[in-house]
Design a protein around this motif. Structure first.
Motif, PDB file in Angstrom:
ATOM      1  N   MET A  49       0.988  -1.138  -0.089  1.00 47.01           N
ATOM      2  CA  MET A  49      -0.150  -0.061   0.045  1.00 47.01           C
ATOM      3  C   MET A  49       1.103   1.275  -0.006  1.00 47.01           C
ATOM      4  N   ASP A  50       0.796   2.029  -1.093  1.00 38.83           N
ATOM      5  CA  ASP A  50       1.426   3.325  -1.153  1.00 38.83           C
ATOM      6  C   ASP A  50       0.670   4.224  -1.898  1.00 38.83           C
ATOM      7  N   ILE A  51      -0.014   4.728  -1.183  1.00 35.67           N
ATOM      8  CA  ILE A  51      -1.215   5.684  -1.676  1.00 35.67           C
ATOM      9  C   ILE A  51      -1.297   7.233  -1.231  1.00 35.67           C
ATOM     10  N   GLU A  52      -0.168   7.526  -0.998  1.00 35.75           N
ATOM     11  CA  GLU A  52       0.197   9.133  -0.798  1.00 35.75           C
ATOM     12  C   GLU A  52      -0.843   9.766   0.092  1.00 35.75           C
ATOM     13  N   GLY A  53      -0.830   9.381   1.480  1.00 37.98           N
ATOM     14  CA  GLY A  53      -1.449  10.372   2.302  1.00 37.98           C
ATOM     15  C   GLY A  53      -3.021   9.742   2.638  1.00 37.98           C
ATOM     16  N   SER A  54      -3.360   8.732   1.991  1.00 38.86           N
ATOM     17  CA  SER A  54      -4.843   8.077   2.274  1.00 38.86           C
ATOM     18  C   SER A  54      -4.787   6.886   3.251  1.00 38.86           C
ATOM     19  N   GLU A  55      -3.481   6.535   3.719  1.00 39.29           N
ATOM     20  CA  GLU A  55      -3.233   5.542   4.628  1.00 39.29           C
ATOM     21  C   GLU A  55      -4.195   5.366   5.840  1.00 39.29           C
ATOM     22  N   ASP A  56      -4.581   6.481   6.509  1.00 40.30           N
ATOM     23  CA  ASP A  56      -5.386   6.475   7.676  1.00 40.30           C
ATOM     24  C   ASP A  56      -6.789   6.285   7.080  1.00 40.30           C
ATOM     25  N   SER A  57      -7.261   6.662   6.161  1.00 41.10           N
ATOM     26  CA  SER A  57      -8.586   6.383   5.685  1.00 41.10           C
ATOM     27  C   SER A  57      -8.773   4.851   5.433  1.00 41.10           C
ATOM     28  N   CYS A  58      -7.775   4.217   5.028  1.00 40.73           N
ATOM     29  CA  CYS A  58      -7.620   2.700   4.618  1.00 40.73           C
ATOM     30  C   CYS A  58      -7.228   1.796   5.888  1.00 40.73           C
ATOM     31  N   LYS A  86       1.452   8.380  11.256  1.00 36.57           N
ATOM     32  CA  LYS A  86       2.269   6.982  11.612  1.00 36.57           C
ATOM     33  C   LYS A  86       2.064   6.585  13.117  1.00 36.57           C
ATOM     34  N   GLU A  87       1.988   7.161  13.926  1.00 34.71           N
ATOM     35  CA  GLU A  87       1.692   6.777  15.516  1.00 34.71           C
ATOM     36  C   GLU A  87       0.358   6.277  15.410  1.00 34.71           C
ATOM     37  N   GLU A  88      -0.888   7.128  14.939  1.00 40.37           N
ATOM     38  CA  GLU A  88      -2.074   6.707  15.152  1.00 40.37           C
ATOM     39  C   GLU A  88      -2.301   5.192  14.490  1.00 40.37           C
ATOM     40  N   ILE A  89      -1.653   4.856  13.016  1.00 39.55           N
ATOM     41  CA  ILE A  89      -1.579   3.602  12.440  1.00 39.55           C
ATOM     42  C   ILE A  89      -1.005   2.466  13.165  1.00 39.55           C
ATOM     43  N   LEU A  90       0.259   3.088  13.852  1.00 39.81           N
ATOM     44  CA  LEU A  90       0.816   1.865  14.437  1.00 39.81           C
ATOM     45  C   LEU A  90       0.235   1.226  15.679  1.00 39.81           C
ATOM     46  N   ASN A  91      -0.445   2.476  16.553  1.00 40.76           N
ATOM     47  CA  ASN A  91      -1.119   2.105  17.754  1.00 40.76           C
ATOM     48  C   ASN A  91      -2.260   1.106  17.224  1.00 40.76           C
ATOM     49  N   PHE A  92      -3.133   1.624  16.208  1.00 45.62           N
ATOM     50  CA  PHE A  92      -4.307   0.785  15.937  1.00 45.62           C
ATOM     51  C   PHE A  92      -3.854  -0.491  15.245  1.00 45.62           C
ATOM     52  N   MET A  93      -2.856  -0.837  14.516  1.00 45.22           N
ATOM     53  CA  MET A  93      -2.465  -2.118  13.807  1.00 45.22           C
ATOM     54  C   MET A  93      -1.767  -2.792  14.811  1.00 45.22           C
ATOM     55  N   ASN A  94      -0.963  -2.343  15.887  1.00 46.57           N
ATOM     56  CA  ASN A  94      -0.175  -3.080  16.609  1.00 46.57           C
ATOM     57  C   ASN A  94      -1.028  -4.261  17.339  1.00 46.57           C
ATOM     58  N   LYS A  95      -2.335  -4.072  17.658  1.00 48.37           N
ATOM     59  CA  LYS A  95      -2.841  -5.248  18.243  1.00 48.37           C
ATOM     60  C   LYS A  95      -3.221  -6.517  17.608  1.00 48.37           C
ATOM     61  N   ASP A  96      -3.172  -6.243  16.259  1.00 49.62           N
ATOM     62  CA  ASP A  96      -3.603  -7.619  15.360  1.00 49.62           C
ATOM     63  C   ASP A  96      -2.238  -7.842  14.748  1.00 49.62           C
ATOM     64  N   PHE A  97      -1.163  -7.146  14.548  1.00 46.63           N
ATOM     65  CA  PHE A  97      -0.091  -7.512  13.600  1.00 46.63           C
ATOM     66  C   PHE A  97       1.261  -7.275  14.264  1.00 46.63           C
ATOM     67  N   LEU A  98       2.156  -8.142  13.885  1.00 46.58           N
ATOM     68  CA  LEU A  98       3.416  -7.596  14.269  1.00 46.58           C
ATOM     69  C   LEU A  98       3.998  -6.611  13.436  1.00 46.58           C
ATOM     70  N   VAL A  99       4.707  -5.881  14.113  1.00 43.34           N
ATOM     71  CA  VAL A  99       5.187  -4.439  13.289  1.00 43.34           C
ATOM     72  C   VAL A  99       6.752  -4.584  12.949  1.00 43.34           C
ATOM     73  N   LEU A 100       7.018  -4.542  11.753  1.00 41.00           N
ATOM     74  CA  LEU A 100       8.645  -4.421  11.442  1.00 41.00           C
ATOM     75  C   LEU A 100       8.706  -3.332  10.645  1.00 41.00           C
ATOM     76  N   HIS A 101      10.100  -2.951  10.368  1.00 42.36           N
ATOM     77  CA  HIS A 101      10.397  -1.671   9.485  1.00 42.36           C
ATOM     78  C   HIS A 101      11.537  -2.301   8.701  1.00 42.36           C
ATOM     79  N   ASN A 102      11.102  -1.674   7.224  1.00 41.35           N
ATOM     80  CA  ASN A 102      12.225  -1.892   6.276  1.00 41.35           C
ATOM     81  C   ASN A 102      12.326  -0.740   5.134  1.00 41.35           C
ATOM     82  N   GLY A 103      13.233  -0.043   5.277  1.00 46.28           N
ATOM     83  CA  GLY A 103      13.479   1.143   4.631  1.00 46.28           C
ATOM     84  C   GLY A 103      12.218   2.109   4.965  1.00 46.28           C
ATOM     85  N   GLU A 104      11.650   2.589   3.660  1.00 44.71           N
ATOM     86  CA  GLU A 104      10.405   3.467   3.750  1.00 44.71           C
ATOM     87  C   GLU A 104       9.237   2.628   4.052  1.00 44.71           C
TER      88      GLU A 104
END
Length: 113
Positions: A49-58, A86-104
Motif C-alpha cells: 500500500m503506497d497511497i500518498e496520504g490516504s493510509e489513515d482512511s484505509c 504514523k503513530e496513530e496507525i501503529l497504535n491501531f494495527m499493533n494489536k493484530d499485527f507484528l510490526v516491522l520496518h524496512n526502509g520506507e
C-alpha cells in the motif's frame, strides 16, 4: 478526485474532497473488500500500500474484513502529509499485527495467517 498537491506526479492523491489541490480528474474506486468479493479471494499473501496520504482512511477502520485475510501488509506511511498519522496507525494495527520496518515501509505481519 485525483488531486495534484503540487509535489510532482509521484505525490498525486485520491480524495473524496476536491479542496486539497488541483483536481486532475475524477476516478471510480474500489475497496479491497470489493476486490476480494469480486474475484473470490480467500487470502492475500502480500498487500503493498503506497497511497500518498490516504493510509489513515484505509487502515483506521475496524470493519475491514481483508485484515484477517492478509498475511503481510507493506505500507509507506506519509507522515509528512499528516503529522501524527504514523503513530496513530501503529497504535491501531499493533494489536493484530507484528510490526516491522524496512526502509520506507512499515510491515505488518498477521500472526494468525
Amino acid at each position: 478526485y485525483l488531486i495534484d498537491i503540487g509535489e510532482g506526479e509521484a505525490s498525486y492523491q485520491v480524495s473524496e474532497k476536491s479542496d486539497k489541490g488541483i483536481v486532475l480528474n475524477t476516478i471510480q474506486c474500489k475497496t479491497i473488500d470489493s476486490i476480494i468479493e469480486e474475484f473470490k479471494i480467500d487470502s492475500i499473501d502480500i498487500l503493498k500500500m503506497d497511497i500518498e496520504g490516504s493510509e489513515d482512511s484505509c487502515l483506521l477502520t475496524p470493519q475491514l474484513s481483508w485484515f484477517n485475510k492478509t498475511k503481510y501488509l507493506l505500507v509507506e506511511i506519509h507522515e509528512n502529509l499528516r503529522t501524527g498519522m504514523k503513530e496513530e496507525i501503529l497504535n491501531f494495527m499493533n494489536k493484530d499485527f507484528l510490526v516491522l520496518h524496512n526502509g520506507e515501509y512499515t510491515i505488518f505481519k498477521n500472526e494468525l495467517c
